[in-house]
Structures are given as structure tokens and as C-alpha cells.
Design a protein around this motif. Structure first.
Motif, mmCIF file in Angstrom:
data_model
loop_
_atom_site.group_PDB
_atom_site.id
_atom_site.type_symbol
_atom_site.label_atom_id
_atom_site.label_comp_id
_atom_site.label_asym_id
_atom_site.label_seq_id
_atom_site.Cartn_x
_atom_site.Cartn_y
_atom_site.Cartn_z
ATOM 1 N N GLU A 178 1.005 -1.284 -0.427
ATOM 2 C CA GLU A 178 -0.334 -0.102 -0.317
ATOM 3 C C GLU A 178 1.052 1.392 0.126
ATOM 4 O O GLU A 178 0.742 2.185 -0.403
ATOM 5 N N THR A 179 1.957 1.215 0.590
ATOM 6 C CA THR A 179 2.759 2.263 0.680
ATOM 7 C C THR A 179 3.389 2.899 -0.621
ATOM 8 O O THR A 179 3.560 3.309 -1.033
ATOM 9 N N LEU A 180 4.017 1.211 -1.224
ATOM 10 C CA LEU A 180 4.395 1.399 -2.108
ATOM 11 C C LEU A 180 3.873 2.504 -4.048
ATOM 12 O O LEU A 180 4.038 3.159 -4.841
ATOM 13 N N ALA A 181 2.474 1.881 -3.976
ATOM 14 C CA ALA A 181 1.665 2.220 -4.169
ATOM 15 C C ALA A 181 1.320 3.848 -4.639
ATOM 16 O O ALA A 181 0.153 3.728 -5.208
ATOM 17 N N GLY A 182 1.320 3.909 -2.995
ATOM 18 C CA GLY A 182 1.043 5.548 -2.617
ATOM 19 C C GLY A 182 1.736 6.587 -3.719
ATOM 20 O O GLY A 182 1.729 7.569 -3.090
ATOM 21 N N ILE A 183 3.214 6.234 -4.140
ATOM 22 C CA ILE A 183 4.010 6.903 -4.104
ATOM 23 C C ILE A 183 4.101 7.023 -5.903
ATOM 24 O O ILE A 183 4.204 6.233 -7.114
ATOM 25 N N PRO A 184 3.794 7.856 -6.493
ATOM 26 C CA PRO A 184 3.735 8.273 -7.810
ATOM 27 C C PRO A 184 5.188 8.125 -8.644
ATOM 28 O O PRO A 184 6.047 8.380 -8.124
ATOM 29 N N PHE A 185 5.291 7.441 -9.501
ATOM 30 C CA PHE A 185 6.383 6.593 -10.320
ATOM 31 C C PHE A 185 6.675 7.552 -11.281
ATOM 32 O O PHE A 185 7.510 7.732 -11.569
ATOM 33 N N ASP A 186 5.294 8.257 -11.467
ATOM 34 C CA ASP A 186 6.031 9.411 -12.882
ATOM 35 C C ASP A 186 7.188 10.384 -12.448
ATOM 36 O O ASP A 186 6.287 11.295 -11.371
ATOM 37 N N GLY A 187 8.360 10.729 -12.908
ATOM 38 C CA GLY A 187 8.925 11.917 -12.725
ATOM 39 C C GLY A 187 10.078 10.964 -11.659
ATOM 40 O O GLY A 187 11.354 11.619 -11.769
ATOM 41 N N ILE A 188 9.830 9.668 -11.479
ATOM 42 C CA ILE A 188 11.203 9.240 -10.411
ATOM 43 C C ILE A 188 12.471 9.229 -11.541
ATOM 44 O O ILE A 188 11.975 8.575 -12.560
ATOM 45 N N HIS A 189 13.259 9.305 -10.635
ATOM 46 C CA HIS A 189 14.431 9.673 -11.434
ATOM 47 C C HIS A 189 15.475 8.245 -11.763
ATOM 48 O O HIS A 189 15.106 6.837 -10.800
ATOM 49 N N ALA A 190 15.739 7.930 -12.886
ATOM 50 C CA ALA A 190 16.063 6.470 -13.098
ATOM 51 C C ALA A 190 17.176 5.927 -12.547
ATOM 52 O O ALA A 190 17.155 4.606 -12.583
ATOM 53 N N GLY A 191 17.836 6.963 -12.237
ATOM 54 C CA GLY A 191 19.409 6.423 -11.921
ATOM 55 C C GLY A 191 19.738 5.234 -10.923
ATOM 56 O O GLY A 191 19.081 5.948 -9.598
ATOM 57 N N GLY A 192 20.599 4.252 -10.703
ATOM 58 C CA GLY A 192 20.243 3.332 -9.555
ATOM 59 C C GLY A 192 20.535 4.453 -7.710
ATOM 60 O O GLY A 192 20.299 4.504 -7.353
ATOM 61 N N TYR A 193 21.802 5.256 -7.763
ATOM 62 C CA TYR A 193 22.012 5.693 -6.507
ATOM 63 C C TYR A 193 21.831 6.463 -6.051
ATOM 64 O O TYR A 193 20.678 6.570 -5.333
ATOM 65 N N VAL A 194 20.605 7.728 -6.728
ATOM 66 C CA VAL A 194 19.105 8.451 -6.689
ATOM 67 C C VAL A 194 18.593 8.079 -6.772
ATOM 68 O O VAL A 194 17.215 7.867 -5.690
ATOM 69 N N PHE A 195 17.627 6.854 -7.441
ATOM 70 C CA PHE A 195 16.740 6.768 -7.153
ATOM 71 C C PHE A 195 16.099 5.718 -5.723
ATOM 72 O O PHE A 195 15.129 5.715 -5.770
ATOM 73 N N GLN A 196 17.713 4.961 -4.833
ATOM 74 C CA GLN A 196 17.383 4.547 -3.833
ATOM 75 C C GLN A 196 16.964 5.853 -3.199
ATOM 76 O O GLN A 196 16.234 5.874 -2.600
ATOM 77 N N ILE A 197 17.781 7.111 -3.089
ATOM 78 C CA ILE A 197 17.603 7.826 -2.286
ATOM 79 C C ILE A 197 15.867 8.350 -2.216
ATOM 80 O O ILE A 197 15.318 8.899 -1.069
ATOM 81 N N GLU A 198 15.591 9.055 -3.722
ATOM 82 C CA GLU A 198 15.062 9.857 -3.552
ATOM 83 C C GLU A 198 13.221 8.699 -3.415
ATOM 84 O O GLU A 198 12.183 9.331 -3.313
ATOM 85 N N MET A 199 13.534 7.067 -3.472
ATOM 86 C CA MET A 199 12.276 6.460 -3.211
ATOM 87 C C MET A 199 12.031 6.685 -0.944
ATOM 88 O O MET A 199 11.161 6.576 -1.256
ATOM 89 N N THR A 200 12.877 6.818 -0.578
ATOM 90 C CA THR A 200 12.988 7.152 0.600
ATOM 91 C C THR A 200 12.398 8.562 0.914
ATOM 92 O O THR A 200 11.533 8.882 1.989
ATOM 93 N N PHE A 201 12.455 9.622 0.287
ATOM 94 C CA PHE A 201 12.763 10.604 0.449
ATOM 95 C C PHE A 201 10.788 11.184 0.202
ATOM 96 O O PHE A 201 10.132 11.243 0.886
#
Length: 253
Positions: free
Chosen positions: A172-195
Motif C-alpha cells: 500500500e505504501t509503494l502504491a501510494g508513491i506516484p512513479f511518474d517523474g522518479i529518476h532512473a539512476g540507481g544511486y539517486v533512485f534509492q534516495i528519492e524513493m525513501t524521500f
């Protein structure tokens, strides 16, 4: 054989040229979580990893494969895998690397708090008490630890390890995060998803892990990926200051 804390668990395993690692890591994951579904997301690996994944899937109904035509970034592979798992009815989603840097034995400790209803996101942390790194040189340690410290300071986040890739999510938490606009790079992806999860009110916990450098193959880290991460972290904070960031539902603890 380990006991399964919850059968609705999906493990998202992105691969690119991991033919030497995939059979062993797949077997180890399913030994730890016998009722889980393992989703291999392969980005058209030249070494035949995708075909090998198909063979594993033909032999074990718990293994599924998502083929992508080319290498498009770790973040995009994860997002694609998340969509498949959410559509498939996953209750808990785990993201991890296929190169043995993440120990499958740590999986129950990540999934347990979510299955018990205590938290929404569990981070396998190298930098909380009890965590650590093995077989890394000084430069890699500085880059990784420095990246997490930089992101913690700029974004005001509580977790100590913001760049690691071993995480468990409540569906439910993951589904609540809009995926559009998330950056694709591995390093920053991890930061942005937690943010984004934190700003939307997710309860986040770290559990200690020992991270080991990959057994086979070359690291996919690059200066470009690191530079992108620094820029995107600053952009996330700038957008938030201008009122364009994810809405905070309640202050972080």
C-alpha cells in the motif's frame, strides 16, 4: 529451510549480465522465503541472463521473468518490477541486487516488521548500529557514506543509509508513491524513493546488514551516476521549498 513470515511477498531482482550469479542467488532467495515469488527483471543482458531466467521459471513456478529490450537504468527496472508485483497482488515487495552484495539470509529480518504491521518501509542498512561493509576500498566507502550524509542533511531524512538498495516495502505504501517523474539512476533512485515515502508519512525502520562487494563481474557505479545523484537531491529540496514536492502528512520522528 527458513520459515516464511508471509506468503504474499515478491522479490524484485533486476539483472544485467548476471548469468554467473543468477542461479545461485535465486536458489538462496527461495530457500529463505519458500512461499515468495521471485521476479527477475532483465534488461536484455548480452550474456544471456534473460534466457537463463526463463529456464529457471520453466522449472519453478515461483520464478517469473520480465524482459525489457535494453538497459534503461536500475530505477526504471525496479519501477517496472514494482508495477508487475502490485498488479499481481503482492502484499510485501523486496528490492535487492543479484550480485550477492545483499545476503538472502537478511530477508526475513526485513520482511518481519512489515508483516507484523509495525512499519511501511524497512531499509537494510550498512550504517546503522550493527551494519557494515566488507571488501570495499576507501574511495568507495567515502562516496557511499558521503552520499547518504549529504542526502540526510539536504533532505532532512532520518535513515542513515539512503543509497543502499536492499529494502522491503508494504504494498500500500509503494502504491501510494506516484512513479511518474522518479529518476532512473540507481544511486539517486534509492534516495528519492525513501524521500518520497517519508514525506508521504511512511513509517521507516533500518535493520543492520553486512554489505559485501559483488562476487563476480564489474560494479555499475560511475561518476555520472554519482553526479546525477547530487544534482537530483538538490533539485528535490529546491522543489519542496517552492511547494512542488510531495506533501508531508506528518513530521518525521
Amino acid at each position: 529451510m527458513a520459515s516464511d513470515p508471509r506468503p504474499g511477498t515478491w522479490i524484485i531482482l533486476p539483472t544485467y549480465d548476471e548469468a554467473e550469479n543468477l542461479p545461485g542467488i535465486a536458489a538462496a532467495i527461495l530457500a529463505e522465503l519458500p512461499s515468495a515469488t521471485l521476479l527477475v527483471v532483465d534488461d536484455g543482458s548480452p550474456d544471456g541472463t534473460g534466457g537463463l531466467a526463463d529456464q529457471l521459471a520453466s522449472q519453478d513456478e515461483r520464478v517469473r521473468v520480465r524482459h525489457r529490450p535494453s538497459k534503461q537504468g536500475l530505477g526504471r527496472a525496479y519501477l517496472d518490477g514494482f508495477r508487475v508485483a502490485l498488479d499481481g497482488g503482492a502484499d510485501i515487495l523486496v528490492q535487492m541486487d543479484a550480485d550477492w552484495s545483499h545476503d538472502p539470509a537478511a530477508l526475513p529480518s526485513l520482511i518481519g516488521p512489515i508483516a507484523q504491521g509495525d512499519v511501511d518501509l524497512v531499509i537494510g542498512s550498512r550504517y546503522c548500529p550493527g551494519g557494515g561493509v566488507v571488501a570495499w576500498g576507501l574511495a568507495r566507502r567515502v562516496i557511499s557514506r558521503g552520499g547518504s550524509l549529504f542526502a540526510r542533511f539536504v533532505l532532512g531524512l532520518a535513515p542513515h543509509d539512503l543509497t543502499g538498495g536492499l529494502k522491503a516495502w508494504r504494498a500500500e505504501t509503494l502504491a501510494g508513491i506516484p512513479f511518474d517523474g522518479i529518476h532512473a539512476g540507481g544511486y539517486v533512485f534509492q534516495i528519492e524513493m525513501t524521500f518520497r515515502a517519508s514525506r508521504l508519512g511512511a513509517r521507516v525502520r533500518e535493520v543492520p546488514i553486512t554489505f559485501r562487494d559483488r562476487r563476480v563481474g564489474q560494479s555499475k557505479m560511475s561518476r555520472r551516476i554519482i553526479g546525477e545523484a547530487l544534482i537530483v537531491v538538490l533539485q528535490l529540496r529546491w522543489d519542496e521549498l517552492r511547494g512542488r514536492g510531495p506533501r508531508r502528512m506528518h513530521p518525521e520522528a
